[in-house]
Design a protein around this motif. Structure first.
Motif, PDB file in Angstrom:
ATOM      1  N   LEU A 101      -8.071  12.176  -8.023  1.00  0.00           N
ATOM      2  CA  LEU A 101      -8.816  11.296  -7.229  1.00  0.00           C
ATOM      3  C   LEU A 101      -8.149  10.126  -6.827  1.00  0.00           C
ATOM      4  O   LEU A 101      -8.199   9.539  -5.509  1.00  0.00           O
ATOM      5  N   LEU A 102      -7.151   9.680  -7.959  1.00  0.00           N
ATOM      6  CA  LEU A 102      -6.493   8.272  -7.599  1.00  0.00           C
ATOM      7  C   LEU A 102      -5.498   8.711  -6.522  1.00  0.00           C
ATOM      8  O   LEU A 102      -4.952   7.780  -5.526  1.00  0.00           O
ATOM      9  N   LEU A 103      -4.629   9.869  -6.443  1.00  0.00           N
ATOM     10  CA  LEU A 103      -3.548  10.174  -5.551  1.00  0.00           C
ATOM     11  C   LEU A 103      -4.093  10.454  -4.058  1.00  0.00           C
ATOM     12  O   LEU A 103      -3.688   9.991  -3.377  1.00  0.00           O
ATOM     13  N   ILE A 104      -5.246  10.824  -4.222  1.00  0.00           N
ATOM     14  CA  ILE A 104      -5.967  11.276  -2.698  1.00  0.00           C
ATOM     15  C   ILE A 104      -6.433   9.801  -2.164  1.00  0.00           C
ATOM     16  O   ILE A 104      -6.189   9.436  -0.969  1.00  0.00           O
ATOM     17  N   GLY A 105      -7.093   9.005  -2.978  1.00  0.00           N
ATOM     18  CA  GLY A 105      -7.415   7.732  -2.345  1.00  0.00           C
ATOM     19  C   GLY A 105      -6.480   6.797  -2.309  1.00  0.00           C
ATOM     20  O   GLY A 105      -6.502   5.799  -1.287  1.00  0.00           O
ATOM     21  N   GLY A 106      -5.521   6.737  -3.048  1.00  0.00           N
ATOM     22  CA  GLY A 106      -4.382   5.789  -2.703  1.00  0.00           C
ATOM     23  C   GLY A 106      -3.684   6.236  -1.529  1.00  0.00           C
ATOM     24  O   GLY A 106      -3.335   5.345  -0.676  1.00  0.00           O
ATOM     25  N   ALA A 125       0.798  -1.289  -0.210  1.00  0.00           N
ATOM     26  CA  ALA A 125       0.083   0.137  -0.036  1.00  0.00           C
ATOM     27  C   ALA A 125       0.866   1.196  -0.090  1.00  0.00           C
ATOM     28  O   ALA A 125       0.544   2.407  -0.508  1.00  0.00           O
ATOM     29  N   THR A 126       1.760   1.358   0.766  1.00  0.00           N
ATOM     30  CA  THR A 126       2.805   1.950   0.803  1.00  0.00           C
ATOM     31  C   THR A 126       3.456   2.647  -0.612  1.00  0.00           C
ATOM     32  O   THR A 126       3.659   3.689  -1.060  1.00  0.00           O
ATOM     33  N   ALA A 127       3.842   1.439  -1.020  1.00  0.00           N
ATOM     34  CA  ALA A 127       4.784   1.586  -2.632  1.00  0.00           C
ATOM     35  C   ALA A 127       3.561   2.042  -3.652  1.00  0.00           C
ATOM     36  O   ALA A 127       4.004   2.864  -4.503  1.00  0.00           O
ATOM     37  N   ASN A 128       2.340   1.632  -3.676  1.00  0.00           N
ATOM     38  CA  ASN A 128       1.212   2.054  -4.433  1.00  0.00           C
ATOM     39  C   ASN A 128       1.217   3.605  -3.964  1.00  0.00           C
ATOM     40  O   ASN A 128       1.051   4.185  -5.249  1.00  0.00           O
ATOM     41  N   ALA A 129       1.109   4.014  -2.878  1.00  0.00           N
ATOM     42  CA  ALA A 129       1.042   5.576  -2.782  1.00  0.00           C
ATOM     43  C   ALA A 129       2.031   6.234  -3.493  1.00  0.00           C
ATOM     44  O   ALA A 129       1.910   7.371  -3.928  1.00  0.00           O
ATOM     45  N   VAL A 130       3.212   5.886  -3.038  1.00  0.00           N
ATOM     46  CA  VAL A 130       4.631   6.333  -3.693  1.00  0.00           C
ATOM     47  C   VAL A 130       4.427   6.319  -5.395  1.00  0.00           C
ATOM     48  O   VAL A 130       4.823   7.386  -5.815  1.00  0.00           O
ATOM     49  N   ALA A 131       4.112   5.165  -5.787  1.00  0.00           N
ATOM     50  CA  ALA A 131       3.960   5.139  -7.239  1.00  0.00           C
ATOM     51  C   ALA A 131       2.792   6.363  -7.669  1.00  0.00           C
ATOM     52  O   ALA A 131       3.067   6.857  -8.676  1.00  0.00           O
ATOM     53  N   LEU A 132       1.857   6.291  -7.230  1.00  0.00           N
ATOM     54  CA  LEU A 132       0.870   7.486  -7.488  1.00  0.00           C
ATOM     55  C   LEU A 132       1.397   8.748  -7.336  1.00  0.00           C
ATOM     56  O   LEU A 132       1.086   9.733  -8.140  1.00  0.00           O
ATOM     57  N   CYS A 133       2.242   8.922  -6.499  1.00  0.00           N
ATOM     58  CA  CYS A 133       2.771  10.430  -6.087  1.00  0.00           C
ATOM     59  C   CYS A 133       3.939  10.844  -7.314  1.00  0.00           C
ATOM     60  O   CYS A 133       3.894  11.737  -7.744  1.00  0.00           O
ATOM     61  N   LEU A 134       4.324   9.624  -7.634  1.00  0.00           N
ATOM     62  CA  LEU A 134       5.561  10.097  -8.855  1.00  0.00           C
ATOM     63  C   LEU A 134       4.812  10.247 -10.321  1.00  0.00           C
ATOM     64  O   LEU A 134       5.362  10.837 -11.132  1.00  0.00           O
ATOM     65  N   GLN A 135       3.541   9.900 -10.332  1.00  0.00           N
ATOM     66  CA  GLN A 135       2.852  10.143 -11.694  1.00  0.00           C
ATOM     67  C   GLN A 135       2.629  11.531 -12.197  1.00  0.00           C
ATOM     68  O   GLN A 135       2.893  11.950 -13.246  1.00  0.00           O
TER      69      GLN A 135
END
Length: 129
Positions: free
Chosen positions: A109-114, A18-28
């Protein structure tokens, strides 16, 4: 699979994913900004980041299902990660066909939700041993 057969390390795996997912979403957004400002070699990396975020969301939904069976996480968490995976897939397709307005909105929305899901997972108390 019974509850006793599931190793307790799945909660740790869920936190990491979940943390890696949130970081990946932040890099986008960073990669998109680089691409839109003329650094055209960031476009394939942006696409790879999208696939990575979608894969991580799918893996999170699987691991969340296993932790639900242990009684560690709430029942809605795996559904939330699976919905995030579906929105990631939609987001990826919208980016490919250049629907920028919807692509940007879904990205926010994905960034906030992730991040909300990652915080929820990390704040989940450990089960009694």
């Amino acid at each position: 699979m019974s509850r006793d057969n599931i190793p307790p390390g799945w909660r740790t795996a869920l936190v990491i994913l979940a943390t890696a997912n949130a970081v990946a979403l932040c890099l986008q957004p960073l990669l998109a900004t680089l691409f839109l400002n003329g650094f055209h070699s960031a476009f394939p990396i942006h696409g790879a980041g999208a696939r990575t975020a979608a894969t991580l969301a799918f893996l999170c939904s699987i691991v969340a299902t296993l932790t639900e069976r242990q009684g560690i996480t709430p029942k809605w968490l795996s559904l939330a990660f699976f919905i995030q995976f579906l929105v990631d897939a939609l987001q990826f397709k919208l980016g490919e066909v250049a629907f920028r307005e919807i692509h940007f909105l879904l990205g926010i929305l994905l960034l906030i939700g992730g991040w909300a899901l990652a915080v929820r997972v990390c704040r989940q108390p450990l089960p009694p041993t």
